[in-house]
Motif scaffolding. Structure first.
Motif, PDB file in Angstrom:
ATOM      1  N   MET A 238       0.835  -1.196   0.000  1.00 48.52           N
ATOM      2  CA  MET A 238       0.000   0.000   0.000  1.00 48.52           C
ATOM      3  C   MET A 238       0.872   1.249   0.000  1.00 48.52           C
ATOM      4  SD  MET A 238      -3.197   0.928   2.496  1.00 48.52           S
ATOM      5  CE  MET A 238      -4.095   2.473   2.309  1.00 48.52           C
ATOM      6  N   GLN A 239       0.410   2.258  -0.717  1.00 55.16           N
ATOM      7  CA  GLN A 239       1.091   3.558  -0.757  1.00 55.16           C
ATOM      8  C   GLN A 239       0.054   4.653  -0.629  1.00 55.16           C
ATOM      9  OE1 GLN A 239       3.147   4.359  -4.445  1.00 55.16           O
ATOM     10  NE2 GLN A 239       4.382   5.975  -3.539  1.00 55.16           N
ATOM     11  N   THR A 240       0.344   5.663   0.174  1.00 58.38           N
ATOM     12  CA  THR A 240      -0.512   6.837   0.281  1.00 58.38           C
ATOM     13  C   THR A 240       0.331   8.080   0.051  1.00 58.38           C
ATOM     14  OG1 THR A 240      -0.192   6.960   2.687  1.00 58.38           O
ATOM     15  CG2 THR A 240      -2.119   5.747   1.889  1.00 58.38           C
ATOM     16  N   ARG A 241      -0.322   9.119  -0.490  1.00 56.66           N
ATOM     17  CA  ARG A 241       0.433  10.324  -0.830  1.00 56.66           C
ATOM     18  C   ARG A 241      -0.502  11.526  -0.813  1.00 56.66           C
ATOM     19  NH1 ARG A 241       3.403   9.672  -6.313  1.00 56.66           N
ATOM     20  NH2 ARG A 241       4.658   8.248  -5.055  1.00 56.66           N
ATOM     21  N   SER A 242       0.030  12.667  -0.414  1.00 55.02           N
ATOM     22  CA  SER A 242      -0.719  13.924  -0.442  1.00 55.02           C
ATOM     23  C   SER A 242       0.141  14.993  -1.088  1.00 55.02           C
ATOM     24  CB  SER A 242      -1.118  14.355   0.968  1.00 55.02           C
ATOM     25  OG  SER A 242      -1.776  15.601   0.928  1.00 55.02           O
ATOM     26  N   HIS A 243      -0.509  15.841  -1.888  1.00 51.76           N
ATOM     27  CA  HIS A 243       0.213  16.920  -2.560  1.00 51.76           C
ATOM     28  C   HIS A 243      -0.272  18.307  -2.156  1.00 51.76           C
ATOM     29  CE1 HIS A 243       0.859  13.490  -5.378  1.00 51.76           C
ATOM     30  NE2 HIS A 243       2.057  14.033  -5.457  1.00 51.76           N
ATOM     31  N   THR A 244      -1.483  18.405  -1.599  1.00 51.34           N
ATOM     32  CA  THR A 244      -2.077  19.723  -1.370  1.00 51.34           C
ATOM     33  C   THR A 244      -2.625  19.842   0.043  1.00 51.34           C
ATOM     34  OG1 THR A 244      -2.749  19.749  -3.698  1.00 51.34           O
ATOM     35  CG2 THR A 244      -3.727  21.418  -2.259  1.00 51.34           C
TER      36      THR A 244
END
Length: 288
Positions: A238-244
């Motif tokens: 699993m991978q999670t990511r946020s940009h904003t």
């Protein structure tokens, strides 16, 4: 063997489309039960409704949920309705409620979902490749990442969640500022993942706000998840990511791959975070 997730998903049919169940504090983070558990319960109720009839559709393909209040340990009611039945897809709505202190039902979650047959997704033409991860034994178990034994949040003991050390610096007070986490995820008791469990896992990773130096949990306002295939037995990546991050609102994207490397679920959710006076950690441009 009775698995913990199956016990948490147990629903009793009261009338057609009307179910009762219970939220267990063993799946909580602080006073609130994990939102992924609420979504999975809504999906389980819809599976009972949409999985019956002339053309049964038992697999969740897409689910959008709005969280109206935090779920607390205790009894619940799930009302699931079929809005449209088709030959390929069916769509339904589920509302999860609990009785408040004044005896009035309080709505916790409202979801719309499309169901079908995931067997039709066996042929993959294009997909996102899974991230490279260290061996699970070389990763950090979240049951001990922020505390040991009973000090860890109860939810963490239901999971076998092992974070890539490269994205777990926040646990030692060294967030990277990239807003990213990667790791292996599964059930602590070895239950094999299924489509409903994928909806739970999509909301089970520690929030990316931790990697931005923002403590405290990040409650979900809105969630949109897609199940892309039935997962093969074995550990999930699993991978999670946020940009904003603006106005105290953070988007979080998630992807899950099964043991064969196939993408089986993905989501985007909007979360509320409380930004400390010092502000979030900002990664250098070269770290992105």
């Amino acid at each position: 063997m009775t698995f913990e997730f199956d016990q948490a998903m147990a629903l009793s049919a009261e009338d057609p489309g009307s179910f009762t169940g219970r939220l267990d504090g063993a799946w909580a983070i602080g006073p609130a039960v994990n939102g992924g558990v609420l979504m999975a319960l809504a999906a389980a109720g819809l599976r009972e409704v949409l999985g019956s009839g002339e053309v049964p559709h038992s697999d969740p393909l897409a689910l959008s949920a709005y969280f109206l209040s935090a779920g607390a340990p205790g009894d619940i009611a799930v009302a699931a309705d079929a809005l449209r039945r088709g030959r390929t897809f069916s769509t339904g709505q589920a509302v999860l409620t609990q009785t408040g202190a004044d005896g009035v039902p309080v709505e916790r979650l409202r979801a719309l979902a499309t169901y079908g047959d995931l067997a039709a997704s066996d042929q993959v033409h294009r997909s996102i490749e899974p991230p490279d991860l260290p061996d699970p034994d070389d990763c950090i178990a979240t049951a001990t990442a922020r505390g040991k034994g009973p000090d860890a949040p109860p939810l963490m003991h239901r999971l076998d969640l092992r974070l890539d050390p490269a994205t777990a610096g926040w646990a030692a007070g060294r967030p990277s500022g990239r807003g990213e986490m990667r790791g292996w995820i599964g059930f602590a008791d070895g239950r094999v993942p299924d489509p409903v469990a994928l909806l739970f896992f999509l909301d089970a990773m520690p929030p990316t706000s931790f990697d931005l130096g923002i403590g405290g949990w990040a409650p979900t306002l809105e969630f949109s998840g897609h199940v892309r295939g039935r997962p093969a037995p074995g550990r999930l990546r699993m991978q999670t990511r946020s940009h904003t991050l603006t106005g105290g609102l953070l988007e979080e994207d998630a992807w899950i791959w099964d043991s064969t490397g196939r993408l089986v679920a993905q989501s985007r959710q909007l979360c509320s975070v409380r930004i400390p006076e010092s502000g979030p950690v900002i990664a250098a441009a070269g770290d992105r």
